[in-house]
Write an enzyme that holds these catalytic residues in place. Structure first.
Site, PDB file in Angstrom:
ATOM      1  N   GLU A 113       0.867  -1.176   0.000  1.00 24.44           N
ATOM      2  CA  GLU A 113       0.000   0.000   0.000  1.00 24.44           C
ATOM      3  C   GLU A 113       0.902   1.224   0.000  1.00 24.44           C
ATOM      4  OE1 GLU A 113      -2.518   0.182   3.380  1.00 24.44           O
ATOM      5  OE2 GLU A 113      -3.429  -1.776   3.058  1.00 24.44           O
ATOM      6  N   ASP A 139      -4.866   9.639  10.244  1.00 19.68           N
ATOM      7  CA  ASP A 139      -3.509   9.142  10.445  1.00 19.68           C
ATOM      8  C   ASP A 139      -2.936   9.606  11.774  1.00 19.68           C
ATOM      9  OD1 ASP A 139      -3.338   7.852   7.953  1.00 19.68           O
ATOM     10  OD2 ASP A 139      -2.955   9.771   6.962  1.00 19.68           O
TER      11      ASP A 139
END
Length: 260
Positions: free
Chosen positions: A49, A60
């Site tokens: 990824e 995040d």
């Protein structure tokens, strides 16, 4: 069969399941991010990824936020992601997914993004903030280009949402192990095991667990009930602290959790 699904299925045949890794494109620079991704595949990672740096990465944690800020300050542009995919695919035979918030795709142009990703040899796209019912443009573009599309399933998802994720994902369903931002955790929530069971009830035959995965022991545990384990923040931290050699060493150590 999609390239990602095929890689995960092969890992399940040969071992206990798949190891999927995340790294941001352009951190600490474009060349190093490509080299780090290649090193991960060479040391046991089955699926890559690559994250697109974004100015407002609300999902995040601090490790990935700091890395993406470095990439943005270094001049990252979306086209660099396609360059990275092409360069990685020329060196290793592993499927490469891009992972991105949806706004950059819209700004770039959905069809243009799909075409450029396919031309670069990319396998598909993970879209953490795009739901199936608001993703008609991406569903159409990915069908036209044959790209995989990975939707997220969370512990709070209704059965109907899970059904939609299962029916419309290609490659795997991204199973969020716990609510909250990304980052390594010492313990994974039991909710992950329950969520995988719910996804199986909706027909999922490829579901992988991410968020908080950081040790070979966690990976081995996840693979007793899921098809793959997704590791991100600890790889990013290794790259920040020790460069490509540290990423390679960590990849080999975590790959041991898949039964290699």
């Amino acid at each position: 069969m999609s390239p990602v699904h095929e890689a995960i299925a092969a890992a399940k045949r040969d071992r206990d399941g798949a190891l999927i890794s995340y790294l941001p494109v352009g951190f600490p620079d474009l060349d190093a991010s490509v080299d780090a991704a290649v090193a991960l595949v060479e040391n046991g990672v089955d699926v890559l990824e690559l994250g697109l740096p974004y100015s407002d990465p609300v999902m995040d944690g601090p490790v990935i936020q700091a890395a993406t800020q470095v990439a943005l300050e270094g001049g990252f542009r979306i086209r660099d992601a396609f360059t990275a995919v092409e360069r990685i695919r020329s060196r290793v035979d592993a499927p490469v997914l891009l992972m991105t918030y949806w706004n950059p795709v819209v700004q770039y142009g959905v069809d243009r993004f799909a075409d450029d990703l396919a031309s670069a040899g990319g396998a598909g796209l993970i879209t953490p903030d795009l739901t199936v019912d608001s993703g008609a443009d991406w569903l159409a573009a990915s069908d036209r280009t044959g790209l995989d599309r990975v939707f997220l399933a969370a512990p709070t998802s209704t059965d109907e949402r899970l059904r939609l994720a299962v029916e419309n994902s290609r490659g795997f369903v991204y199973t969020v192990s716990t609510m909250g931002i990304t980052g390594a955790r010492e313990d994974l929530d039991a909710a992950a095991r329950t969520l995988i069971a719910r996804l199986r009830e909706q027909g999922a035959d490829s579901a992988c667990v991410g968020i908080g995965v950081s040790t070979a022991e966690q990976i081995a545990e996840i693979l007793t009930y899921a098809d793959g384990a997704i590791v991100g923040s600890v790889f990013v931290k290794a790259l920040a602290d020790g460069g490509v050699p540290a990423v390679a060493e960590l990849g080999a150590r975590l790959a041991a959790g898949t039964g290699r």
